[in-house]
Design an enzyme around this catalytic site. Structure first.
Site, mmCIF file in Angstrom:
data_model
loop_
_atom_site.group_PDB
_atom_site.id
_atom_site.type_symbol
_atom_site.label_atom_id
_atom_site.label_comp_id
_atom_site.label_asym_id
_atom_site.label_seq_id
_atom_site.Cartn_x
_atom_site.Cartn_y
_atom_site.Cartn_z
ATOM 1 N N ASN A 210 0.851 -1.201 0.000
ATOM 2 C CA ASN A 210 0.000 0.000 0.000
ATOM 3 C C ASN A 210 0.877 1.239 0.000
ATOM 4 O O ASN A 210 2.106 1.154 -0.008
ATOM 5 C CB ASN A 210 -0.971 -0.023 1.183
ATOM 6 C CG ASN A 210 -0.249 -0.031 2.505
ATOM 7 O OD1 ASN A 210 0.428 0.925 2.859
ATOM 8 N ND2 ASN A 210 -0.360 -1.135 3.241
ATOM 9 N N ASP A 279 -4.562 -6.200 5.264
ATOM 10 C CA ASP A 279 -5.593 -7.045 5.873
ATOM 11 C C ASP A 279 -5.537 -8.468 5.322
ATOM 12 O O ASP A 279 -5.942 -9.415 5.993
ATOM 13 C CB ASP A 279 -6.981 -6.442 5.622
ATOM 14 C CG ASP A 279 -7.205 -5.184 6.460
ATOM 15 O OD1 ASP A 279 -6.744 -5.174 7.617
ATOM 16 O OD2 ASP A 279 -7.811 -4.224 5.959
ATOM 17 N N LYS A 289 9.549 -16.861 -9.824
ATOM 18 C CA LYS A 289 8.806 -15.750 -10.451
ATOM 19 C C LYS A 289 7.706 -16.301 -11.369
ATOM 20 O O LYS A 289 7.967 -17.170 -12.203
ATOM 21 C CB LYS A 289 9.791 -14.906 -11.254
ATOM 22 C CG LYS A 289 9.153 -13.687 -11.854
ATOM 23 C CD LYS A 289 10.172 -12.882 -12.643
ATOM 24 C CE LYS A 289 9.427 -11.814 -13.456
ATOM 25 N NZ LYS A 289 10.268 -11.246 -14.483
ATOM 26 N N PRO A 305 -3.680 -11.651 10.625
ATOM 27 C CA PRO A 305 -4.134 -11.402 12.000
ATOM 28 C C PRO A 305 -4.240 -9.897 12.234
ATOM 29 O O PRO A 305 -3.495 -9.120 11.641
ATOM 30 C CB PRO A 305 -3.023 -12.002 12.866
ATOM 31 C CG PRO A 305 -1.838 -12.093 11.975
ATOM 32 C CD PRO A 305 -2.353 -12.246 10.573
ATOM 33 N N ASP A 306 -5.154 -9.490 13.088
ATOM 34 C CA ASP A 306 -5.286 -8.072 13.418
ATOM 35 C C ASP A 306 -4.400 -7.802 14.635
ATOM 36 O O ASP A 306 -4.696 -8.247 15.756
ATOM 37 C CB ASP A 306 -6.753 -7.727 13.709
ATOM 38 C CG ASP A 306 -6.948 -6.229 13.720
ATOM 39 O OD1 ASP A 306 -6.308 -5.555 14.543
ATOM 40 O OD2 ASP A 306 -7.724 -5.729 12.881
ATOM 41 N N ILE A 307 -3.321 -7.080 14.395
ATOM 42 C CA ILE A 307 -2.297 -6.923 15.442
ATOM 43 C C ILE A 307 -2.822 -6.093 16.612
ATOM 44 O O ILE A 307 -2.724 -6.489 17.776
ATOM 45 C CB ILE A 307 -1.028 -6.270 14.848
ATOM 46 C CG1 ILE A 307 -0.495 -7.118 13.691
ATOM 47 C CG2 ILE A 307 0.034 -6.086 15.923
ATOM 48 C CD1 ILE A 307 0.581 -6.442 12.862
ATOM 49 N N LYS A 337 -14.334 1.031 14.339
ATOM 50 C CA LYS A 337 -13.086 0.268 14.550
ATOM 51 C C LYS A 337 -12.604 0.409 15.991
ATOM 52 O O LYS A 337 -12.125 -0.544 16.589
ATOM 53 C CB LYS A 337 -11.992 0.756 13.591
ATOM 54 C CG LYS A 337 -12.188 0.258 12.175
ATOM 55 C CD LYS A 337 -11.095 0.727 11.235
ATOM 56 C CE LYS A 337 -11.420 0.253 9.815
ATOM 57 N NZ LYS A 337 -10.553 0.819 8.794
ATOM 58 N N LYS A 341 -12.237 -2.962 18.057
ATOM 59 C CA LYS A 341 -10.872 -3.378 18.430
ATOM 60 C C LYS A 341 -10.575 -3.070 19.900
ATOM 61 O O LYS A 341 -9.474 -3.287 20.361
ATOM 62 C CB LYS A 341 -9.853 -2.701 17.505
ATOM 63 C CG LYS A 341 -10.014 -3.102 16.030
ATOM 64 C CD LYS A 341 -8.954 -2.458 15.131
ATOM 65 C CE LYS A 341 -9.260 -2.722 13.657
ATOM 66 N NZ LYS A 341 -8.120 -3.161 12.871
#
Ligand code: PMT
Length: 405
Positions: A210, A279, A289, A305-307, A337, A341
């Site tokens: 990103n 995500d 390759k 995993p959501d840290i 969120k 969270k």
């Protein structure tokens, strides 16, 4: 023992109506045990007399750069070395501009240039002057150089207008001075911070990534150090130098970041997740390759995993602050969120082609917590980071003083 015993404060006063409040500030600093040397600009002398300040500080006030009598006693260079802190209150728009451009045409600006002491400014000016782009740019430059901005406060102004630009009251400046000279608002606290993007490999040469440059997270790391915290920074791949006094751990993927965070989180008091963690990741990394063959190529992605959720769910969770990068309705999604969270605070960040956030040097945030919010308007990321750290420190303090009472 008074809180500032043995501390040497060079109080610079520049020419604005708030200069009359400098008398009370000198009184409070001296009462707290500090040695205060007042240095006034010529314009400040039109608002308050040197005699008043001399009587309160017990030291002759310095005004001119070319005064042989004073230069023989303590030269401007010795004065510059003497100070533990240079506090300029009030600091006018003109003085901010002088400092931003390195001008040294009077005693006070020369001292600032010649000194290695930390410098704190308490801006005071008409609200339009404070919001003028020239002043905004000068303030950003100064913050980037590590100069502290204490204020301005908002409210009614001497000119009859209302808005940001009032000098912080002397009691507030005394508090900031005590806090700073005793090591900062977060002195002794341990910070763990994530920054930058993660890269999720597709094959040995390609990845899912990103646009995060790491600038926001690195600016935060620097601001936490300035606030006195010990900082560990887990960073995805970015091309930024490590801020001084920051312990940096480089990682590549979300799984690496998770491991680096979970190994260290038990040792921290505050966790901030500024990283743009992917995500999803490709389910398998192809060993060689991938060759161009068919018209279409399907990538199977699986959830990472959501840290930050794991951090905030720990039995002894640190004070946890997240970011939410959103392209629409930032506040609504960020609050969802924050609750999902279980975070203490979240900074909603509108991102996208028109609004920025990613990659740019400037940013704007809306910070949300249980029952409250605060807009931090568009500013250089370093200036914004200082403001966010101030808010985090305030809410950290509130949470733990409430728990301990
Ligand atoms: O790096 P810059 O170019 O300066 O840009 C700054 C920024 C836009 C990246 C930054 O300000 C920002 O908004 N960071 C959070 C980006 C993000 O991933 O938001 P999110 O809404 O997807 O995630 C919400 C929170 O969960 C974040 O604190 C994130 O770190 C955390 N998270 C997300 C996914 C995951 N698997 N684990 C996580 O911990």
């Amino acid at each position: 023992m008074p809180k500032l015993t043995g501390k040497r404060i060079l109080l610079g006063i520049t020419g604005g109506i708030a200069a009359y409040k400098a008398a009370e500030l000198v009184r409070l600093l001296c009462k707290a045990g500090a040695d205060v040397q007042v240095v006034m600009t010529e314009a400040a002398g039109r608002f308050i007399t040197p005699m008043t300040l001399q009587a309160l500080s017990g030291r002759p006030v310095r005004q001119g750069l070319f005064d042989p009598a004073y230069e023989a006693a303590m030269s401007h260079i010795e004065l510059a070395r003497w100070a533990d802190l240079i506090l300029i209150a009030p600091a006018t728009a003109d003085f901010l501009a002088h400092l931003a451009h390195g001008l040294a045409n009077d005693l006070l600006s020369t001292l600032c240039l010649a000194s290695e002491a930390p410098i704190a400014l308490a801006p005071a000016m008409n609200q339009r002057m404070w919001l003028n782009q020239a002043t905004v740019d000068n303030a950003d430059v100064l913050v980037k150089r590590g100069i502290l901005l204490w204020g301005p406060a908002a409210g009614e102004q001497a000119c009859g207008e209302s808005g940001p630009g009032r000098m912080v009251e002397p009691e507030g400046l005394l508090g900031s001075t005590v806090e700073f000279l005793s090591g900062g608002v977060l002195a002794g606290l341990r910070m763990l911070l994530t920054a930058g993007p993660t890269r999720e490999p597709i094959d040995p040469v390609r990845f899912v990534g990103n646009r995060s440059s790491g600038k926001m997270g690195f600016a935060l790391a620097k601001a936490f150090v300035l606030a006195g915290a010990r900082v560990e920074l887990v960073s995805g791949p970015v091309s930024l130098p490590t801020p001084s006094r920051v312990n940096r751990i480089d990682v590549e993927t979300a799984l690496d970041m998770e491991q680096a965070v979970m190994e260290r989180v038990a040792e921290c008091d505050i966790f901030v997740g500024c990283a743009a963690v992917a995500d999803y990741r490709p389910e398998i990394m192809v060993e060689q390759k991938i060759k161009k063959s068919d018209e279409r190529l399907a990538l199977q992605l699986i959830r990472n995993p959501d840290i930050i959720s794991q951090v905030a769910a720990l039995p002894e969770a640190p004070f946890s602050v997240g970011f939410a990068a959103e392209t629409e309705e930032p506040e609504t999604y960020a609050e969802q969120k924050r609750q999902a969270k279980r975070l203490d605070m979240i900074a909603a960040n509108l991102v996208g082609a028109a609004s920025g956030g990613f990659e740019r040097d400037e940013n704007a945030l809306t910070v949300l917590w249980d029952g409250g919010r605060c807009d931090l308007p568009m500013a250089e990321k370093e200036a914004l980071a200082e403001r966010l750290v101030g808010l985090i420190a305030e809410h950290y303090e509130k949470k733990y003083s409430a728990e301990n009472s």
